[in-house]
Design an enzyme around this catalytic site. Structure first.
Site, PDB file in Angstrom:
ATOM      1  N   LYS A  16      44.392  40.207  41.710  1.00  0.00           N
ATOM      2  CA  LYS A  16      43.543  39.670  40.818  1.00  0.00           C
ATOM      3  C   LYS A  16      44.318  39.630  39.426  1.00  0.00           C
ATOM      4  CE  LYS A  16      40.797  42.362  38.255  1.00  0.00           C
ATOM      5  NZ  LYS A  16      41.373  41.986  36.863  1.00  0.00           N
ATOM      6  N   ASP A 144      35.939  45.919  37.816  1.00  0.00           N
ATOM      7  CA  ASP A 144      36.475  44.881  38.528  1.00  0.00           C
ATOM      8  C   ASP A 144      36.113  44.439  39.681  1.00  0.00           C
ATOM      9  OD1 ASP A 144      37.859  44.596  36.244  1.00  0.00           O
ATOM     10  OD2 ASP A 144      39.826  45.236  37.136  1.00  0.00           O
TER      11      ASP A 144
END
Length: 292
Positions: A16, A144
């Protein structure tokens, strides 16, 4: 990327990348409010899940030895959260994680692994759960995790749970670099000089790689200065990337992984080859992001 072979579900848990990260405030409970432009690389860890007689969890890969294999691992926390919610479906499973992303490196490795576990086990166990339901299960595991469940270009606001998908976003050729520095995210947030920054500006109408980099030049990663204070060697990664003449170089998340964007795949591959030669002990990967 999801595949099934003989009752084994295999998934890539992608890195990410925070292309831009603005810290816009802090809640009373201490959580920071963020505006973040997030994309996902075509490179990451690999997770395999298989039905079994008893539960098991094994880890391999270049960074596997650095990762705990006990109940503190986010993969097992994800398994157990899904099992508690769907006990009638949750038969024993063998889970294997191949760890290709450095630990505590600002590219969401643990969160992406947890998201992959939720997605893979949902398929293996035949659970009909929406993305919204899985995100609600994943949020307590880490801010996240919901965005990693989406796995595509997005804007994340709040503590990461307020997600806006970007309808059209280009594929970005990219190099990821980590020189081995590890950074404590809570310490980075504690070292922030300012917590009331403006949100991200509106995205451009044109969205080629050059347009994205022009836009990013108007933004920042507000955690970078704090990370520099705590881990000055992050500058070595940044300088090494800048010397490859990318369109843009920046730190992802709280560090210590930095990224650079290039005009095409050939330039990214050439930059990675150069960095491999000059810094053979660093984590260096030429990849690209997933376009929407």
């Amino acid at each position: 990327m999801l595949a099934s072979f003989d009752h084994t579900i295999s998934l890539i848990a992608p890195a990410k990348i925070n292309l831009a990260l603005h810290v816009t405030g802090r809640r009373d409970d201490g959580y920071h409010l963020l505006d973040s432009l997030v994309v996902f690389a075509r490179f990451g860890d690999r997770l395999d899940v298989t039905k079994a007689v008893v539960d098991s969890f094994t880890i391999s890969g270049p960074y596997g030895a650095d990762l705990p294999g006990d109940e503190s691992n986010l993969v097992l926390k994800a398994r157990d959260a899904l099992r508690r919610h769907y006990p009638e479906k949750a038969t024993p499973v063998a889970i294997h994680l191949e760890k290709y992303l450095p630990i505590a490196s600002g590219i969401g490795g643990g969160s992406s692994d947890a998201a992959a576990a939720l997605r893979a086990l949902t398929t293996l166990w035949g659970i009909e759960a929406s993305l919204i339901e899985l995100a609600a299960l994943g949020l307590p595991l880490g801010a996240d995790v919901p965005m990693c469940l989406h796995g595509e270009a997005l804007i994340a606001r709040g503590i990461g749970e307020d997600i806006e998908r970007i309808a059209a976003f280009p594929r970005l050729p990219m190099v990821l670099v980590n020189n081995g520095v590890t950074v404590s995210t809570p310490q980075v947030f504690s070292a922030l000089g300012r917590r009331d920054n403006p949100p991200l500006p509106a995205l451009p109408l044109r969205m080629g790689p050059g347009d994205v980099c022009t836009y990013l030049a108007q933004t920042d990663n507000h955690l970078f200065a704090a990370t520099q204070k705590l881990a000055p060697s992050i500058n070595d990664s940044m300088q090494a990337l800048i010397e490859t003449n990318p369109l843009l170089a920046r730190m992802s998340g709280s560090g210590g992984t930095c990224f650079a964007i290039y005009a095409d795949d050939e330039m990214a591959e050439a930059a990675a080859t150069r960095l491999h030669k000059t810094q053979p002990d660093w984590f260096v990967v030429a990849t690209s992001t997933e376009g929407n």
